[in-house]
Write a protein that holds these residues in place. Sequence first.
Motif, PDB file in Angstrom:
ATOM      1  N   UNK A 113       0.036  -4.368  -5.913  1.00  0.00           N
ATOM      2  CA  UNK A 113       0.336  -2.962  -5.612  1.00  0.00           C
ATOM      3  C   UNK A 113      -0.746  -2.053  -6.188  1.00  0.00           C
ATOM      4  N   UNK A 114      -0.816  -0.845  -5.677  1.00  0.00           N
ATOM      5  CA  UNK A 114      -1.856   0.109  -6.055  1.00  0.00           C
ATOM      6  C   UNK A 114      -1.469   0.814  -7.355  1.00  0.00           C
ATOM      7  N   UNK A 115      -1.998   0.333  -8.457  1.00  0.00           N
ATOM      8  CA  UNK A 115      -1.592   0.860  -9.762  1.00  0.00           C
ATOM      9  C   UNK A 115      -2.000   2.318  -9.961  1.00  0.00           C
ATOM     10  N   UNK A 116      -2.993   2.778  -9.223  1.00  0.00           N
ATOM     11  CA  UNK A 116      -3.428   4.172  -9.366  1.00  0.00           C
ATOM     12  C   UNK A 116      -2.598   5.132  -8.520  1.00  0.00           C
ATOM     13  N   UNK A 117      -1.764   4.595  -7.657  1.00  0.00           N
ATOM     14  CA  UNK A 117      -1.029   5.454  -6.720  1.00  0.00           C
ATOM     15  C   UNK A 117       0.486   5.324  -6.829  1.00  0.00           C
ATOM     16  N   UNK A 134      -3.951   4.498  12.387  1.00  0.00           N
ATOM     17  CA  UNK A 134      -3.612   5.873  12.779  1.00  0.00           C
ATOM     18  C   UNK A 134      -3.069   6.620  11.568  1.00  0.00           C
ATOM     19  N   UNK A 135      -3.013   7.942  11.673  1.00  0.00           N
ATOM     20  CA  UNK A 135      -2.548   8.766  10.555  1.00  0.00           C
ATOM     21  C   UNK A 135      -1.068   8.487  10.311  1.00  0.00           C
ATOM     22  N   UNK A 136      -0.762   8.024   9.102  1.00  0.00           N
ATOM     23  CA  UNK A 136       0.608   7.619   8.778  1.00  0.00           C
ATOM     24  C   UNK A 136       1.025   8.207   7.438  1.00  0.00           C
ATOM     25  N   UNK A 137       1.445   9.477   7.414  1.00  0.00           N
ATOM     26  CA  UNK A 137       1.830  10.117   6.147  1.00  0.00           C
ATOM     27  C   UNK A 137       3.184   9.641   5.639  1.00  0.00           C
ATOM     28  N   UNK A 138       3.396   9.817   4.340  1.00  0.00           N
ATOM     29  CA  UNK A 138       4.707   9.571   3.712  1.00  0.00           C
ATOM     30  C   UNK A 138       5.252   8.180   4.032  1.00  0.00           C
ATOM     31  N   UNK A 139       4.396   7.178   3.915  1.00  0.00           N
ATOM     32  CA  UNK A 139       4.797   5.816   4.284  1.00  0.00           C
ATOM     33  C   UNK A 139       4.244   4.806   3.291  1.00  0.00           C
ATOM     34  N   UNK A 140       4.805   3.605   3.339  1.00  0.00           N
ATOM     35  CA  UNK A 140       4.290   2.436   2.629  1.00  0.00           C
ATOM     36  C   UNK A 140       3.862   1.419   3.686  1.00  0.00           C
ATOM     37  N   UNK A 141       3.076   0.443   3.254  1.00  0.00           N
ATOM     38  CA  UNK A 141       2.682  -0.610   4.194  1.00  0.00           C
ATOM     39  C   UNK A 141       2.567  -1.936   3.456  1.00  0.00           C
ATOM     40  N   UNK A 155       0.836  -1.199   0.000  1.00  0.00           N
ATOM     41  CA  UNK A 155       0.000   0.000   0.000  1.00  0.00           C
ATOM     42  C   UNK A 155       0.872   1.250   0.000  1.00  0.00           C
ATOM     43  N   UNK A 156       0.484   2.210  -0.820  1.00  0.00           N
ATOM     44  CA  UNK A 156       1.244   3.459  -0.899  1.00  0.00           C
ATOM     45  C   UNK A 156       0.371   4.695  -0.761  1.00  0.00           C
ATOM     46  N   UNK A 157      -0.937   4.559  -0.924  1.00  0.00           N
ATOM     47  CA  UNK A 157      -1.810   5.726  -0.755  1.00  0.00           C
ATOM     48  C   UNK A 157      -1.960   6.021   0.732  1.00  0.00           C
ATOM     49  N   UNK A 158      -1.907   7.294   1.078  1.00  0.00           N
ATOM     50  CA  UNK A 158      -1.954   7.690   2.481  1.00  0.00           C
ATOM     51  C   UNK A 158      -3.184   7.182   3.210  1.00  0.00           C
TER      52      UNK A 158
END
Length: 358
Positions: free
Chosen positions: A100-104, A39-46, A27-30
Amino acid sequence: MNAYNISNRFGRIRQALLLQKIDCFLLSSGANVSYACGFHAPDSYLIASQKGLTIITDFRYAADFRKMAKPPVSVAEINGTVFKTIRGILKKKSLKTVGFESRHLAFAECQALHELSKGKITWIPLKETIEPLREIKEDEELVNIRKAVQITLRAYDFIEKKLKAGMRELRVAAELERFIRLAGATSASFDIIVASGPNSSYPHAQITGRPMKNGEPVIIDMGVTVNGYKSDLTRTFFLGRINPVVRKIDTIVLQAQQMAIKAIKPGVLIRDIDGIARNYIKDKGFGKNFGHSLGHGVGLEVHEAPSINGKNGLRLKKGMVFTVEPGIYIAGSYGVRREEMVLVTSNGVEVLSGISRH
């Protein structure tokens, strides 16, 4: 988010992986990253796998995230480059098929991951990963959405008392920005729209220094963010005496909105809700002046699924939260839009924002 809720959410993510027949999501979309970890996790991957949820972030956030993370969530600080760190986690956990998120995910990022994996990992582009899970709001999410809605309603009550001829659109937006932060919102959920007179004829008009005048409509479209969750409401105010034609249009828009809201309940086709409002406006002679969809989902993003439009053949489900926002716009002259937020309940609908008199 408490341990029970994050465990329950993780269970639904695991089911989604089984349905996709893959080892993990990257996941790459915030919004998706924040939803997965709770929780709010900006600028991260999961990386979400059957074995757990691993946030990949850098030094700026790692210590803070570790304080908030509850099992099965863990935090991996970037060592070297983010892509080498991702590759290392995938290798360690023996994860071979990655959706993976092809739109992001940007093309350059995809290319870097492919090169680093050296053909040992199968990368599967997905238009959706966990977005369908986010459509149904949990009780804890609804608490935050309700708070955001209430702050927005208070902001509208506040600004209504200040609106007057000569006041500039930019000043209105500034007053609202200050109010919502003092009221407990972390930010506006998007750039506030203040569109007066002819500017109101453009659905997403750019804010200007135009002074407002008596006898014209003023559309204000705004929302706030509370613990990452958004609101989105639109009100149309009138300064001084209302032009009879504008009053007629306002009445049509209100009736279209009420008819659509009345029809909302589990099992109803989404496109039928859009059609109820759209056909009523068309029958009144303004079909060409209502060119956008009737609404959209609201949650961690101000525009998310479900999209309430005439092409959506999915059915409403209990727990969905979305807007109902019909409008009529006479280009270059004036416009009217009304927007409420609703929650689909077990046997009908709850208007989270109430039906506005504006």
